[in-house]
Write an enzyme that holds these catalytic residues in place. Structure first.
Site, PDB file in Angstrom:
ATOM      1  N   ASP A   1       0.822  -1.210   0.000  1.00  0.00           N
ATOM      2  CA  ASP A   1       0.000   0.000   0.000  1.00  0.00           C
ATOM      3  C   ASP A   1       0.855   1.259   0.000  1.00  0.00           C
ATOM      4  O   ASP A   1       1.972   1.258   0.524  1.00  0.00           O
ATOM      5  CB  ASP A   1      -0.913  -0.030   1.242  1.00  0.00           C
ATOM      6  CG  ASP A   1      -2.071   0.954   1.126  1.00  0.00           C
ATOM      7  OD1 ASP A   1      -2.383   1.383  -0.005  1.00  0.00           O
ATOM      8  OD2 ASP A   1      -2.655   1.293   2.175  1.00  0.00           O
TER       9      ASP A   1
ATOM     10  N   HIS B   1       2.127   3.612  -9.156  1.00  0.00           N
ATOM     11  CA  HIS B   1       1.938   2.176  -9.430  1.00  0.00           C
ATOM     12  C   HIS B   1       3.128   1.622 -10.220  1.00  0.00           C
ATOM     13  O   HIS B   1       3.575   0.504  -9.991  1.00  0.00           O
ATOM     14  CB  HIS B   1       0.628   1.945 -10.180  1.00  0.00           C
ATOM     15  CG  HIS B   1      -0.584   2.337  -9.378  1.00  0.00           C
ATOM     16  ND1 HIS B   1      -0.748   1.971  -8.067  1.00  0.00           N
ATOM     17  CD2 HIS B   1      -1.682   3.072  -9.692  1.00  0.00           C
ATOM     18  CE1 HIS B   1      -1.896   2.467  -7.612  1.00  0.00           C
ATOM     19  NE2 HIS B   1      -2.476   3.145  -8.578  1.00  0.00           N
TER      20      HIS B   1
ATOM     21  N   GLU C   1     -12.458  -4.474  -4.028  1.00  0.00           N
ATOM     22  CA  GLU C   1     -12.946  -3.104  -3.815  1.00  0.00           C
ATOM     23  C   GLU C   1     -12.226  -2.103  -4.729  1.00  0.00           C
ATOM     24  O   GLU C   1     -12.775  -1.040  -5.040  1.00  0.00           O
ATOM     25  CB  GLU C   1     -12.763  -2.693  -2.348  1.00  0.00           C
ATOM     26  CG  GLU C   1     -13.681  -3.426  -1.371  1.00  0.00           C
ATOM     27  CD  GLU C   1     -13.292  -4.887  -1.109  1.00  0.00           C
ATOM     28  OE1 GLU C   1     -12.101  -5.231  -1.263  1.00  0.00           O
ATOM     29  OE2 GLU C   1     -14.187  -5.683  -0.765  1.00  0.00           O
TER      30      GLU C   1
ATOM     31  N   TRP D   1     -11.909  -2.258  -7.747  1.00  0.00           N
ATOM     32  CA  TRP D   1     -12.679  -2.085  -8.996  1.00  0.00           C
ATOM     33  C   TRP D   1     -13.512  -0.803  -8.952  1.00  0.00           C
ATOM     34  O   TRP D   1     -13.983  -0.327  -9.981  1.00  0.00           O
ATOM     35  CB  TRP D   1     -13.615  -3.278  -9.248  1.00  0.00           C
ATOM     36  CG  TRP D   1     -12.929  -4.530  -9.701  1.00  0.00           C
ATOM     37  CD1 TRP D   1     -12.859  -5.707  -9.029  1.00  0.00           C
ATOM     38  CD2 TRP D   1     -12.244  -4.756 -10.951  1.00  0.00           C
ATOM     39  NE1 TRP D   1     -12.153  -6.640  -9.759  1.00  0.00           N
ATOM     40  CE2 TRP D   1     -11.770  -6.089 -10.945  1.00  0.00           C
ATOM     41  CE3 TRP D   1     -11.970  -3.957 -12.070  1.00  0.00           C
ATOM     42  CZ2 TRP D   1     -11.050  -6.646 -12.004  1.00  0.00           C
ATOM     43  CZ3 TRP D   1     -11.253  -4.509 -13.136  1.00  0.00           C
ATOM     44  CH2 TRP D   1     -10.807  -5.832 -13.086  1.00  0.00           C
TER      45      TRP D   1
ATOM     46  N   LEU E   1      10.929 -20.450  -4.951  1.00  0.00           N
ATOM     47  CA  LEU E   1       9.971 -19.562  -4.278  1.00  0.00           C
ATOM     48  C   LEU E   1       8.667 -19.601  -5.069  1.00  0.00           C
ATOM     49  O   LEU E   1       8.681 -19.570  -6.304  1.00  0.00           O
ATOM     50  CB  LEU E   1      10.532 -18.125  -4.266  1.00  0.00           C
ATOM     51  CG  LEU E   1       9.583 -17.022  -3.780  1.00  0.00           C
ATOM     52  CD1 LEU E   1       9.372 -17.112  -2.264  1.00  0.00           C
ATOM     53  CD2 LEU E   1      10.146 -15.631  -4.123  1.00  0.00           C
TER      54      LEU E   1
HETATM   55  C1  IPE Z   1      -5.291  -2.687   0.006  1.00  0.00           C
HETATM   56  O1  IPE Z   1      -5.009  -1.344  -0.198  1.00  0.00           O
HETATM   57  C2  IPE Z   1      -5.368  -3.400  -1.312  1.00  0.00           C
HETATM   58  C3  IPE Z   1      -4.098  -3.624  -1.987  1.00  0.00           C
HETATM   59  C4  IPE Z   1      -2.924  -3.347  -1.512  1.00  0.00           C
HETATM   60  C5  IPE Z   1      -4.201  -4.239  -3.284  1.00  0.00           C
HETATM   61  P1  IPE Z   1      -6.161  -0.249  -0.349  1.00  0.00           P
HETATM   62  O2  IPE Z   1      -5.499   1.060  -0.557  1.00  0.00           O
HETATM   63  O3  IPE Z   1      -7.145  -0.683  -1.375  1.00  0.00           O
HETATM   64  O4  IPE Z   1      -6.882  -0.319   1.077  1.00  0.00           O
HETATM   65  P2  IPE Z   1      -7.551   0.785   1.962  1.00  0.00           P
HETATM   66  O5  IPE Z   1      -8.553   1.515   1.106  1.00  0.00           O
HETATM   67  O6  IPE Z   1      -6.469   1.688   2.446  1.00  0.00           O
HETATM   68  O7  IPE Z   1      -8.183   0.041   3.112  1.00  0.00           O
HETATM   69  C1  IPE Z   2      -1.581   0.328  -3.368  1.00  0.00           C
HETATM   70  O1  IPE Z   2      -1.418   1.705  -3.395  1.00  0.00           O
HETATM   71  C2  IPE Z   2      -1.880  -0.243  -4.734  1.00  0.00           C
HETATM   72  C3  IPE Z   2      -3.270  -0.682  -4.917  1.00  0.00           C
HETATM   73  C4  IPE Z   2      -4.181  -0.704  -3.988  1.00  0.00           C
HETATM   74  C5  IPE Z   2      -3.637  -1.132  -6.239  1.00  0.00           C
HETATM   75  P1  IPE Z   2      -2.630   2.708  -3.366  1.00  0.00           P
HETATM   76  O2  IPE Z   2      -3.055   3.020  -4.770  1.00  0.00           O
HETATM   77  O3  IPE Z   2      -3.734   2.210  -2.492  1.00  0.00           O
HETATM   78  O4  IPE Z   2      -1.951   3.988  -2.730  1.00  0.00           O
HETATM   79  P2  IPE Z   2      -2.520   4.947  -1.605  1.00  0.00           P
HETATM   80  O5  IPE Z   2      -3.015   4.098  -0.485  1.00  0.00           O
HETATM   81  O6  IPE Z   2      -3.623   5.736  -2.252  1.00  0.00           O
HETATM   82  O7  IPE Z   2      -1.360   5.801  -1.215  1.00  0.00           O
HETATM   83 MG    MG Z   3      -4.112   2.411  -0.523  1.00  0.00          MG
END
Ligand code: IPE
Ligand code: IPE
Ligand code: MG
Length: 249
Positions: free
Chosen positions: A24, A41, A71, A73, A135
Protein backbone atom coordinates in the site's frame (compact mmCIF):
# COMPACT_ATOMS: atom_id res chain seq x y z
CA UNK A 1 17.67 -3.92 -9.64
CA UNK A 2 20.06 -3.57 -6.69
CA UNK A 3 21.82 -6.90 -6.12
CA UNK A 4 24.37 -5.31 -3.81
CA UNK A 5 23.66 -5.63 -0.09
CA UNK A 6 24.44 -9.02 1.45
CA UNK A 7 21.59 -11.14 2.83
CA UNK A 8 21.73 -11.22 6.65
CA UNK A 9 22.41 -14.54 8.32
CA UNK A 10 18.94 -15.78 9.31
CA UNK A 11 20.04 -19.23 10.45
CA UNK A 12 19.67 -18.63 14.21
CA UNK A 13 15.90 -19.21 14.10
CA UNK A 14 13.34 -20.14 11.46
CA UNK A 15 12.59 -17.77 8.61
CA UNK A 16 8.84 -17.32 8.01
CA UNK A 17 7.85 -19.96 5.51
CA UNK A 18 5.00 -17.90 4.07
CA UNK A 19 5.10 -14.08 3.94
CA UNK A 20 2.07 -12.06 2.80
CA UNK A 21 2.24 -8.37 1.87
CA UNK A 22 -0.40 -5.64 1.56
CA UNK A 23 1.47 -3.40 -0.86
CA UNK A 24 0.00 0.00 0.00
CA UNK A 25 0.96 3.63 -0.52
CA UNK A 26 1.62 4.00 -4.26
CA UNK A 27 -0.79 6.95 -4.56
CA UNK A 28 0.73 8.81 -1.59
CA UNK A 29 4.24 8.18 -2.92
CA UNK A 30 3.23 9.73 -6.26
CA UNK A 31 1.59 12.70 -4.52
CA UNK A 32 4.78 13.33 -2.56
CA UNK A 33 6.70 13.49 -5.84
CA UNK A 34 3.97 15.62 -7.51
CA UNK A 35 3.39 12.80 -10.03
CA UNK A 36 0.14 11.20 -11.24
CA UNK A 37 -1.03 8.13 -9.23
CA UNK A 38 -0.15 5.88 -12.16
CA UNK A 39 3.53 6.74 -11.69
CA UNK A 40 3.23 5.49 -8.13
CA UNK A 41 1.94 2.18 -9.43
CA UNK A 42 4.80 1.98 -11.93
CA UNK A 43 7.32 2.58 -9.14
CA UNK A 44 5.46 -0.02 -7.07
CA UNK A 45 6.22 -2.58 -9.77
CA UNK A 46 9.94 -2.10 -9.14
CA UNK A 47 9.34 -2.77 -5.45
CA UNK A 48 7.59 -6.03 -6.38
CA UNK A 49 10.72 -7.14 -8.24
CA UNK A 50 12.86 -6.16 -5.26
CA UNK A 51 10.77 -8.00 -2.66
CA UNK A 52 10.55 -11.17 -4.77
CA UNK A 53 14.31 -11.38 -5.08
CA UNK A 54 14.76 -10.53 -1.39
CA UNK A 55 12.31 -13.25 -0.34
CA UNK A 56 14.15 -15.82 -2.45
CA UNK A 57 17.48 -14.77 -0.90
CA UNK A 58 16.08 -14.94 2.64
CA UNK A 59 14.82 -18.49 2.10
CA UNK A 60 11.09 -17.68 2.23
CA UNK A 61 9.12 -20.44 0.46
CA UNK A 62 5.89 -18.61 -0.34
CA UNK A 63 5.32 -14.89 -0.96
CA UNK A 64 1.73 -13.70 -1.35
CA UNK A 65 1.33 -10.16 -2.70
CA UNK A 66 -1.96 -8.21 -2.57
CA UNK A 67 -1.90 -6.43 -5.93
CA UNK A 68 -5.55 -5.47 -6.62
CA UNK A 69 -8.58 -5.91 -4.37
CA UNK A 70 -12.22 -6.59 -5.23
CA UNK A 71 -12.95 -3.10 -3.81
CA UNK A 72 -10.27 -1.53 -6.06
CA UNK A 73 -12.68 -2.09 -9.00
CA UNK A 74 -14.51 0.99 -7.63
CA UNK A 75 -11.53 3.26 -8.38
CA UNK A 76 -11.63 5.64 -11.38
CA UNK A 77 -11.68 3.82 -14.72
CA UNK A 78 -8.40 5.46 -15.78
CA UNK A 79 -6.54 4.15 -12.72
CA UNK A 80 -7.95 0.63 -13.16
CA UNK A 81 -6.83 0.66 -16.81
CA UNK A 82 -3.34 1.77 -15.78
CA UNK A 83 -3.10 -0.98 -13.15
CA UNK A 84 -4.27 -3.67 -15.59
CA UNK A 85 -1.82 -2.48 -18.24
CA UNK A 86 0.99 -2.62 -15.68
CA UNK A 87 -0.02 -6.14 -14.63
CA UNK A 88 0.10 -7.29 -18.25
CA UNK A 89 3.43 -5.56 -18.80
CA UNK A 90 4.88 -7.01 -15.60
CA UNK A 91 3.82 -10.55 -16.51
CA UNK A 92 5.35 -10.38 -19.97
CA UNK A 93 8.55 -8.58 -18.94
CA UNK A 94 9.39 -10.67 -15.90
CA UNK A 95 8.45 -14.21 -16.82
CA UNK A 96 11.76 -15.30 -18.37
CA UNK A 97 13.94 -13.91 -15.59
CA UNK A 98 11.66 -15.48 -12.98
CA UNK A 99 11.96 -18.85 -14.71
CA UNK A 100 15.75 -18.50 -14.78
CA UNK A 101 15.72 -17.76 -11.06
CA UNK A 102 13.57 -20.85 -10.43
CA UNK A 103 10.64 -18.75 -9.14
CA UNK A 104 7.03 -19.73 -9.79
CA UNK A 105 4.23 -17.15 -10.11
CA UNK A 106 0.53 -17.85 -9.76
CA UNK A 107 -2.26 -15.29 -9.93
CA UNK A 108 -5.16 -15.91 -7.54
CA UNK A 109 -8.55 -14.20 -7.23
CA UNK A 110 -11.68 -13.80 -9.34
CA UNK A 111 -10.11 -13.26 -12.75
CA UNK A 112 -13.44 -13.26 -14.64
CA UNK A 113 -13.74 -9.41 -14.83
CA UNK A 114 -10.22 -9.05 -16.32
CA UNK A 115 -9.85 -8.24 -20.03
CA UNK A 116 -8.76 -11.13 -22.25
CA UNK A 117 -5.24 -9.76 -23.03
CA UNK A 118 -4.54 -9.43 -19.29
CA UNK A 119 -5.80 -12.95 -18.63
CA UNK A 120 -3.62 -14.22 -21.51
CA UNK A 121 -0.53 -12.57 -20.02
CA UNK A 122 -1.36 -14.17 -16.65
CA UNK A 123 -1.63 -17.56 -18.35
CA UNK A 124 1.76 -17.01 -20.02
CA UNK A 125 3.62 -16.11 -16.80
CA UNK A 126 2.01 -19.03 -14.94
CA UNK A 127 2.91 -21.43 -17.74
CA UNK A 128 6.48 -20.13 -18.18
CA UNK A 129 7.31 -20.28 -14.46
CA UNK A 130 5.39 -23.40 -13.46
CA UNK A 131 8.50 -25.51 -12.75
CA UNK A 132 9.93 -22.93 -10.32
CA UNK A 133 10.69 -24.51 -6.97
CA UNK A 134 12.84 -21.96 -5.12
CA UNK A 135 9.97 -19.56 -4.28
CA UNK A 136 6.23 -19.54 -4.99
CA UNK A 137 4.78 -16.06 -5.57
CA UNK A 138 1.01 -15.68 -5.35
CA UNK A 139 -0.17 -12.42 -6.92
CA UNK A 140 -3.62 -11.69 -5.50
CA UNK A 141 -5.63 -9.89 -8.18
CA UNK A 142 -9.33 -9.02 -8.06
CA UNK A 143 -9.20 -10.68 -4.68
CA UNK A 144 -10.82 -10.09 -1.32
CA UNK A 145 -11.05 -12.33 1.72
CA UNK A 146 -14.83 -12.16 2.02
CA UNK A 147 -15.39 -12.87 -1.69
CA UNK A 148 -13.03 -15.85 -1.43
CA UNK A 149 -14.87 -17.23 1.63
CA UNK A 150 -18.18 -16.79 -0.22
CA UNK A 151 -16.88 -18.71 -3.24
CA UNK A 152 -15.62 -21.46 -0.93
CA UNK A 153 -18.95 -21.60 0.92
CA UNK A 154 -20.82 -21.96 -2.36
CA UNK A 155 -18.58 -24.78 -3.50
CA UNK A 156 -19.08 -26.66 -0.21
CA UNK A 157 -22.87 -26.07 -0.42
CA UNK A 158 -22.84 -27.54 -3.94
CA UNK A 159 -21.12 -30.68 -2.62
CA UNK A 160 -23.70 -30.95 0.16
CA UNK A 161 -26.55 -30.55 -2.39
CA UNK A 162 -25.03 -33.37 -4.47
CA UNK A 163 -24.92 -35.59 -1.39
CA UNK A 164 -21.10 -35.77 -1.47
CA UNK A 165 -20.63 -34.05 1.88
CA UNK A 166 -22.46 -34.23 5.21
CA UNK A 167 -22.80 -30.71 6.74
CA UNK A 168 -21.86 -32.10 10.15
CA UNK A 169 -18.58 -33.40 8.73
CA UNK A 170 -17.41 -30.04 7.32
CA UNK A 171 -14.17 -29.12 9.05
CA UNK A 172 -11.44 -26.48 8.69
CA UNK A 173 -9.57 -28.63 6.19
CA UNK A 174 -12.64 -28.70 3.89
CA UNK A 175 -12.94 -24.92 3.93
CA UNK A 176 -9.17 -24.52 3.47
CA UNK A 177 -9.33 -26.79 0.44
CA UNK A 178 -12.11 -24.69 -1.11
CA UNK A 179 -10.15 -21.40 -0.83
CA UNK A 180 -8.01 -19.86 -3.60
CA UNK A 181 -4.97 -20.64 -1.41
CA UNK A 182 -5.83 -24.35 -1.28
CA UNK A 183 -2.83 -26.48 -0.32
CA UNK A 184 -0.76 -23.60 1.11
CA UNK A 185 0.18 -23.11 4.76
CA UNK A 186 -1.23 -19.95 6.39
CA UNK A 187 1.03 -16.88 6.25
CA UNK A 188 3.48 -16.71 9.16
CA UNK A 189 4.12 -13.01 8.64
CA UNK A 190 1.97 -10.23 7.16
CA UNK A 191 3.66 -6.97 6.15
CA UNK A 192 1.58 -3.87 5.50
CA UNK A 193 3.27 -0.79 4.13
CA UNK A 194 2.16 2.87 4.35
CA UNK A 195 1.37 2.74 8.07
CA UNK A 196 -2.31 1.77 7.89
CA UNK A 197 -3.40 -0.42 10.80
CA UNK A 198 -5.97 -2.51 8.94
CA UNK A 199 -6.37 -5.74 7.00
CA UNK A 200 -8.49 -4.27 4.13
CA UNK A 201 -10.29 -7.56 3.41
CA UNK A 202 -7.10 -9.56 2.83
CA UNK A 203 -6.87 -13.30 3.59
CA UNK A 204 -9.42 -13.10 6.43
CA UNK A 205 -9.45 -16.84 7.06
CA UNK A 206 -5.74 -17.46 6.61
CA UNK A 207 -4.43 -14.63 8.82
CA UNK A 208 -5.95 -16.04 12.05
CA UNK A 209 -2.57 -16.48 13.79
CA UNK A 210 -0.27 -14.55 11.47
CA UNK A 211 2.29 -12.15 12.98
CA UNK A 212 1.68 -8.56 11.81
CA UNK A 213 4.40 -6.12 10.76
CA UNK A 214 3.20 -2.63 9.89
CA UNK A 215 5.73 -0.18 8.49
CA UNK A 216 5.27 3.50 7.56
CA UNK A 217 7.38 2.96 4.40
CA UNK A 218 5.33 3.62 1.25
CA UNK A 219 5.29 0.61 -1.07
CA UNK A 220 7.47 2.08 -3.90
CA UNK A 221 10.19 2.80 -1.29
CA UNK A 222 10.11 -0.77 0.10
CA UNK A 223 13.42 -2.58 -0.45
CA UNK A 224 14.77 -6.02 0.33
CA UNK A 225 16.40 -4.50 3.44
CA UNK A 226 12.92 -3.62 4.74
CA UNK A 227 11.89 -7.21 4.12
CA UNK A 228 14.97 -8.51 5.95
CA UNK A 229 14.15 -6.19 8.87
CA UNK A 230 10.60 -7.62 9.03
CA UNK A 231 11.99 -11.18 8.95
CA UNK A 232 14.44 -10.39 11.77
CA UNK A 233 11.64 -8.87 13.85
CA UNK A 234 9.51 -11.97 13.18
CA UNK A 235 12.35 -14.13 14.48
CA UNK A 236 12.16 -12.32 17.82
CA UNK A 237 8.42 -12.88 18.25
CA UNK A 238 6.98 -15.56 20.49
CA UNK A 239 4.08 -17.34 18.78
CA UNK A 240 1.68 -18.99 21.21
CA UNK A 241 -1.37 -19.88 19.08
CA UNK A 242 -3.62 -19.38 22.11
CA UNK A 243 -1.62 -21.78 24.28
CA UNK A 244 0.77 -21.12 27.13
CA UNK A 245 4.52 -21.12 26.77
CA UNK A 246 6.19 -23.98 28.59
CA UNK A 247 7.92 -22.54 31.69
CA UNK A 248 11.69 -22.21 31.44
CA UNK A 249 13.38 -25.09 33.17
C1 IPE B 1 -5.29 -2.69 0.01
O1 IPE B 1 -5.01 -1.34 -0.20
C2 IPE B 1 -5.37 -3.40 -1.31
C3 IPE B 1 -4.10 -3.62 -1.99
C4 IPE B 1 -2.92 -3.35 -1.51
C5 IPE B 1 -4.20 -4.24 -3.28
P1 IPE B 1 -6.16 -0.25 -0.35
O2 IPE B 1 -5.50 1.06 -0.56
O3 IPE B 1 -7.15 -0.68 -1.38
O4 IPE B 1 -6.88 -0.32 1.08
P2 IPE B 1 -7.55 0.78 1.96
O5 IPE B 1 -8.55 1.52 1.11
O6 IPE B 1 -6.47 1.69 2.45
O7 IPE B 1 -8.18 0.04 3.11
C1 IPE C 1 -1.58 0.33 -3.37
O1 IPE C 1 -1.42 1.71 -3.40
C2 IPE C 1 -1.88 -0.24 -4.73
C3 IPE C 1 -3.27 -0.68 -4.92
C4 IPE C 1 -4.18 -0.70 -3.99
C5 IPE C 1 -3.64 -1.13 -6.24
P1 IPE C 1 -2.63 2.71 -3.37
O2 IPE C 1 -3.06 3.02 -4.77
O3 IPE C 1 -3.73 2.21 -2.49
O4 IPE C 1 -1.95 3.99 -2.73
P2 IPE C 1 -2.52 4.95 -1.60
O5 IPE C 1 -3.01 4.10 -0.48
O6 IPE C 1 -3.62 5.74 -2.25
O7 IPE C 1 -1.36 5.80 -1.21
MG1 MG D 1 -4.11 2.41 -0.52
Amino acid sequence: MTDVSPTPDFRASPVPRHVAVIMDGNGRWAREQALPRQEGHRAGMEAVREVIHGAAEAGVEILTLFAFSTENWFRPEEEIMALMTLLQLYADQEKDELRERNIRVRVLGDLSPLAAPVRDAIRRIEETTKQGSRLLVNLMVSYSGRAEILRATRSLARRVALGELDPDDIDEADLDAALDTCGLPDPDLLIRTSGEFRISNFMLWQLAYTELHITPVLWPDFTREHLFEAVCEFQRRERRFGRVTSPAS
